[in-house]
Design a protein around this motif. Structure first.
Motif, PDB file in Angstrom:
ATOM      1  N   ILE A   1      -5.289  -5.515  -5.947  1.00  8.68           N
ATOM      2  CA  ILE A   1      -5.564  -5.437  -4.514  1.00  8.68           C
ATOM      3  C   ILE A   1      -6.867  -4.675  -4.265  1.00  8.68           C
ATOM      4  CG2 ILE A   1      -4.754  -4.560  -2.283  1.00  8.68           C
ATOM      5  CD1 ILE A   1      -1.891  -5.104  -3.291  1.00  8.68           C
ATOM      6  N   SER A   2      -7.053  -3.564  -4.946  1.00  9.61           N
ATOM      7  CA  SER A   2      -8.294  -2.801  -4.803  1.00  9.61           C
ATOM      8  C   SER A   2      -9.493  -3.621  -5.267  1.00  9.61           C
ATOM      9  CB  SER A   2      -8.197  -1.500  -5.601  1.00  9.61           C
ATOM     10  OG  SER A   2      -9.375  -0.745  -5.459  1.00  9.61           O
TER      11      SER A   2
ATOM     12  N   PRO B   1       0.828  -1.214   0.000  1.00  9.80           N
ATOM     13  CA  PRO B   1       0.000   0.000   0.000  1.00  9.80           C
ATOM     14  C   PRO B   1       0.859   1.260   0.000  1.00  9.80           C
ATOM     15  CG  PRO B   1      -0.710  -1.519   1.728  1.00  9.80           C
ATOM     16  CD  PRO B   1       0.577  -2.036   1.181  1.00  9.80           C
TER      17      PRO B   1
ATOM     18  N   LEU C   1      -7.386  -2.774   6.443  1.00  2.64           N
ATOM     19  CA  LEU C   1      -8.771  -3.155   6.209  1.00  2.64           C
ATOM     20  C   LEU C   1      -9.138  -4.494   6.841  1.00  2.64           C
ATOM     21  CD1 LEU C   1     -11.129  -1.892   4.692  1.00  2.64           C
ATOM     22  CD2 LEU C   1     -10.438  -3.162   2.683  1.00  2.64           C
TER      23      LEU C   1
ATOM     24  N   CYS D   1     -10.329  -6.233  -2.658  1.00  7.50           N
ATOM     25  CA  CYS D   1     -11.008  -5.640  -1.499  1.00  7.50           C
ATOM     26  C   CYS D   1     -12.469  -5.357  -1.821  1.00  7.50           C
ATOM     27  CB  CYS D   1     -10.303  -4.357  -1.059  1.00  7.50           C
ATOM     28  SG  CYS D   1      -8.687  -4.641  -0.325  1.00  7.50           S
TER      29      CYS D   1
ATOM     30  N   CYS E   1     -13.139   1.791  -2.692  1.00  7.15           N
ATOM     31  CA  CYS E   1     -11.855   1.182  -3.025  1.00  7.15           C
ATOM     32  C   CYS E   1     -11.268   1.962  -4.189  1.00  7.15           C
ATOM     33  CB  CYS E   1     -12.029  -0.285  -3.394  1.00  7.15           C
ATOM     34  SG  CYS E   1     -12.614  -1.293  -2.024  1.00  7.15           S
TER      35      CYS E   1
ATOM     36  N   THR F   1      -5.604   1.411   4.396  1.00  6.92           N
ATOM     37  CA  THR F   1      -4.911   0.590   3.398  1.00  6.92           C
ATOM     38  C   THR F   1      -5.482  -0.823   3.411  1.00  6.92           C
ATOM     39  OG1 THR F   1      -3.178  -0.264   4.859  1.00  6.92           O
ATOM     40  CG2 THR F   1      -2.775   1.890   3.825  1.00  6.92           C
ATOM     41  N   SER F   2      -5.110  -1.595   2.410  1.00  5.72           N
ATOM     42  CA  SER F   2      -5.563  -2.988   2.362  1.00  5.72           C
ATOM     43  C   SER F   2      -5.019  -3.773   3.554  1.00  5.72           C
ATOM     44  CB  SER F   2      -5.131  -3.638   1.051  1.00  5.72           C
ATOM     45  OG  SER F   2      -3.720  -3.543   0.896  1.00  5.72           O
ATOM     46  N   ASP F   3      -3.852  -3.388   4.065  1.00  8.99           N
ATOM     47  CA  ASP F   3      -3.323  -4.043   5.265  1.00  8.99           C
ATOM     48  C   ASP F   3      -4.217  -3.757   6.470  1.00  8.99           C
ATOM     49  OD1 ASP F   3      -1.187  -5.028   3.836  1.00  8.99           O
ATOM     50  OD2 ASP F   3       0.266  -3.602   4.650  1.00  8.99           O
TER      51      ASP F   3
END
Length: 133
Positions: free
Chosen positions: A120-121, A83, A102, A124, A114, A98-100
């Motif tokens: 990655i987006s 991220p 989330l 998610c 997103c 961030t995805s981490d």
């Protein structure tokens, strides 16, 4: 929370299937740095940072300080993403997740946008869509 537990369990299952997929390779470097032979395939798996030296050679370094070079007619490089939150967007530090982050929240983030067209987006969005988030 149950959401965090479910997501972490799902990620563990995915990692298991990804690791299982590597059994077609003939050598694999384990997390502890040990290299084992897993089959008679023609693929060698490295979990390392690498850069191209020339069109057929990679130089690599793993988390244990081991280094080496790989030469081959065909080299598959599978990269991961991290991220990134730019400093020049007002409110990004206060409101962005961030995805981490989330998948470790203690509560639902509510409606979530997103941003980005990367995998990655998209993952998610695909994960949270069925929850109505």
């Amino acid at each position: 929370s149950k959401l965090v537990e479910n997501v972490q369990d799902h990620v563990k299952k995915l990692n298991f299937f990804y690791e299982n997929g590597l059994h077609s390779s003939n050598k694999k470097t384990l997390v502890n740095g040990t290299t084992i032979t897993v089959s008679s395939g023609s693929i060698t798996y490295y979990n390392a940072l690498a850069s191209f030296v020339d069109s057929k050679t990679l130089s690599w370094r793993d988390n244990y300080g081991n280094t080496g070079k790989i030469t081959g007619d065909t080299i598959l490089v599978s990269v991961g993403g991290r991220p990134f939150m730019p400093d020049n967007i007002p409110g990004v530090k206060e409101y962005a997740i961030t995805s981490d982050d989330l998948f470790s929240l203690s509560r639902s983030p509510g409606k979530t946008l997103c941003v980005g067209a990367g995998y990655i987006s998209l993952e998610c969005g695909g994960f949270f869509g069925p929850f109505g988030i």
